[in-house]
Design an enzyme around this catalytic site. Structure first.
Site, PDB file in Angstrom:
ATOM      1  CE1 TYR A 150       8.415  11.440   9.531  1.00 16.62           C
ATOM      2  CE2 TYR A 150       9.019  12.911   7.679  1.00 16.62           C
ATOM      3  CZ  TYR A 150       9.282  11.935   8.838  1.00 16.62           C
ATOM      4  OH  TYR A 150      10.444  11.647   8.869  1.00 16.62           O
ATOM      5  CE1 TYR A 160       7.065  12.085   4.133  1.00 17.29           C
ATOM      6  CE2 TYR A 160       6.153  14.121   4.363  1.00 17.29           C
ATOM      7  CZ  TYR A 160       6.091  12.946   4.261  1.00 17.29           C
ATOM      8  OH  TYR A 160       4.890  12.424   4.746  1.00 17.29           O
TER       9      TYR A 160
HETATM   10  P1  NAI Z   1      -0.849   3.817   2.340  1.00 12.26           P
HETATM   11  O1  NAI Z   1      -0.075   3.773   0.894  1.00 12.26           O
HETATM   12  O2  NAI Z   1      -1.151   2.545   2.833  1.00 12.26           O
HETATM   13  O3  NAI Z   1      -2.066   4.581   2.485  1.00 12.26           O
HETATM   14  C1  NAI Z   1      -2.322   5.818   1.734  1.00 12.26           C
HETATM   15  C2  NAI Z   1      -3.605   5.857   0.926  1.00 12.26           C
HETATM   16  O4  NAI Z   1      -4.247   7.118   0.464  1.00 12.26           O
HETATM   17  C3  NAI Z   1      -3.836   4.568   0.019  1.00 12.26           C
HETATM   18  O5  NAI Z   1      -4.974   3.908   0.723  1.00 12.26           O
HETATM   19  C4  NAI Z   1      -4.541   5.468  -0.928  1.00 12.26           C
HETATM   20  O6  NAI Z   1      -5.406   4.754  -1.720  1.00 12.26           O
HETATM   21  C5  NAI Z   1      -5.244   6.808  -0.366  1.00 12.26           C
HETATM   22  N1  NAI Z   1      -5.522   7.687  -1.524  1.00 12.26           N
HETATM   23  C6  NAI Z   1      -4.685   8.119  -2.413  1.00 12.26           C
HETATM   24  N2  NAI Z   1      -5.355   8.949  -3.126  1.00 12.26           N
HETATM   25  C7  NAI Z   1      -6.779   9.137  -2.717  1.00 12.26           C
HETATM   26  C8  NAI Z   1      -7.848   9.594  -3.306  1.00 12.26           C
HETATM   27  N3  NAI Z   1      -7.726  10.474  -4.266  1.00 12.26           N
HETATM   28  N4  NAI Z   1      -8.932   9.537  -2.339  1.00 12.26           N
HETATM   29  C9  NAI Z   1      -9.085   8.447  -1.286  1.00 12.26           C
HETATM   30  N5  NAI Z   1      -7.930   7.914  -1.002  1.00 12.26           N
HETATM   31  C10 NAI Z   1      -6.894   8.127  -1.676  1.00 12.26           C
HETATM   32  O7  NAI Z   1       0.202   4.500   3.380  1.00 12.26           O
HETATM   33  P2  NAI Z   1       0.053   5.056   4.828  1.00 12.26           P
HETATM   34  O8  NAI Z   1       1.671   5.051   5.097  1.00 12.26           O
HETATM   35  O9  NAI Z   1      -0.703   4.068   5.579  1.00 12.26           O
HETATM   36  O10 NAI Z   1      -0.412   6.250   4.700  1.00 12.26           O
HETATM   37  C11 NAI Z   1      -1.566   6.802   5.405  1.00 12.26           C
HETATM   38  C12 NAI Z   1      -1.245   8.173   6.060  1.00 12.26           C
HETATM   39  O11 NAI Z   1      -0.026   8.297   7.079  1.00 12.26           O
HETATM   40  C13 NAI Z   1      -0.823   9.377   4.970  1.00 12.26           C
HETATM   41  O12 NAI Z   1      -1.398  10.470   5.377  1.00 12.26           O
HETATM   42  C14 NAI Z   1       0.356   9.248   5.111  1.00 12.26           C
HETATM   43  O13 NAI Z   1       1.168  10.523   4.470  1.00 12.26           O
HETATM   44  C15 NAI Z   1       0.742   9.378   6.697  1.00 12.26           C
HETATM   45  N6  NAI Z   1       1.967   8.926   7.062  1.00 12.26           N
HETATM   46  C16 NAI Z   1       2.779   7.853   6.683  1.00 12.26           C
HETATM   47  C17 NAI Z   1       4.158   7.656   7.088  1.00 12.26           C
HETATM   48  C18 NAI Z   1       4.802   6.788   6.776  1.00 12.26           C
HETATM   49  O14 NAI Z   1       6.157   6.700   6.822  1.00 12.26           O
HETATM   50  N7  NAI Z   1       4.109   5.637   5.969  1.00 12.26           N
HETATM   51  C19 NAI Z   1       4.618   8.734   8.111  1.00 12.26           C
HETATM   52  C20 NAI Z   1       3.811   9.612   8.715  1.00 12.26           C
HETATM   53  C21 NAI Z   1       2.718  10.007   8.112  1.00 12.26           C
END
Ligand code: NAI
Length: 273
Positions: A150, A160
């Site tokens: 991000y 953030y």
């Molecule tokens: P999400 O909450 O659906 O996905 C985050 C994932 O990380 C979850 O599936 C969670 O179980 C996993 N996770 C957490 N700890 C873990 C560990 N120890 N081992 C393995 N997996 C683990 O949310 P989202 O938004 O789909 O996030 C995906 C990526 O996108 C992240 O890197 C997030 O920072 C990034 N992102 C998200 C934005 C948003 O506004 N949602 C904007 C820009 C980037």
């Protein structure tokens, strides 16, 4: 729409938690494009059981792995290459979590044990994943590795919190490891910097509704959705982007190059009248 862009390609997709997850949409799109993959998430996230429906839909297997555990990652990569029948062509790192954000700690009042834990999960896990893939020589030539990030890595978004620092670290790992993966194994490594997106991780950020509405009004094309992020990732996994590496690529409707938009400006004009 499907173009068979990933026909015959194999990979690992981290981080699908529920159907809002960017990784979930990516798995669906990769499947549509003919790619095969193993799904993985932390054992605790798998307890929810929702991932099973995605696995069924995409004909894939689930292998649990805590992305901070090198042992888990080694097991994951070994099993994935076994199940898929060969080396990998793509890997999506879609993992983020800040314990300070979860516990409501302000950036100026961090608990450093939480800081370290969040940094390990959100940033170092990307290095660990790549190091395991590299040491096991598990990637095919011209393979592609993508992590999600991000823009708070470059610019200030006060709420953030320490995720901004984690993302800066993550983007740096992509460049540093990408150099070695490129020169020695012809594998590319990039990060996609995505618009705010309503997912579990996204909605954990304080004031998310304001944040997402502001970004939408600032961006000439509006915010990019999770599905649009999945589409972009598919192109980076495909053979159409073979020489794109060490990049942080914005999928944000133009937000990152904006100063102010007329829509946002108008709000202040209205307030003064
Ligand atoms: P999400 O909450 O659906 O996905 C985050 C994932 O990380 C979850 O599936 C969670 O179980 C996993 N996770 C957490 N700890 C873990 C560990 N120890 N081992 C393995 N997996 C683990 O949310 P989202 O938004 O789909 O996030 C995906 C990526 O996108 C992240 O890197 C997030 O920072 C990034 N992102 C998200 C934005 C948003 O506004 N949602 C904007 C820009 C980037």
């Amino acid at each position: 729409m499907s173009y068979n862009l990933l026909k015959g390609k194999r990979g690992i997709i981290f981080g699908a938690l529920d159907e809002n997850s960017i990784a979930w949409k990516t798995a669906e799109r990769v499947h549509e494009e003919g790619g095969t993959f193993v799904l993985t998430n932390a054992p605790i996230a798998l307890r929810m059981g929702t991932l099973k429906s995605l696995a069924e839909k995409t004909n894939s297997q689930i292998i649990p792995a805590d992305a901070t555990s090198v042992e888990d990652l080694e097991n994951l990569v070994e099993k994935a290459t076994e199940i898929l029948g060969g080396k990998l062509d793509f890997v999506l790192h879609s993992i983020g979590m800040s314990v300070n954000v979860r516990k409501g700690n302000h950036y100026t009042n961090m608990n450093y044990d939480f800081t370290t834990k969040g940094w390990d999960i959100s940033a170092v896990s990307f290095h660990k994943t790549m190091q395991v893939l590299y040491k096991k020589d598990a990637m095919n030539e011209w393979g592609s590795i993508v992590a999600l990030t991000y823009m708070a890595a470059q610019r200030v978004f006060p709420d953030y919190n320490d995720m901004a620092d984690n993302k800066a670290y993550l983007e740096s790992i992509a460049r540093s490891f990408g150099y070695f993966f490129g020169t020695e194994k012809k594998v590319r490594v990039n990060t996609i910097s995505q618009s705010p997106t309503p997912t579990t991780a996204g909605q954990g950020v304080k004031g998310f509704d304001g944040f997402i509405a502001y970004a939408d009004k600032m961006s000439p094309l509006g915010n990019a959705t999770a599905l649009e992020c999945a589409d972009y990732t598919v192109t980076l996994f495909s053979d159409l982007t073979k020489k794109v590496t060490l990049q942080n690529l914005y999928n944000d409707g133009g937000f990152s190059n904006m100063g102010v938009s007329q829509q946002v400006m108008q709000k202040f004009v209205d307030e003064q009248e």
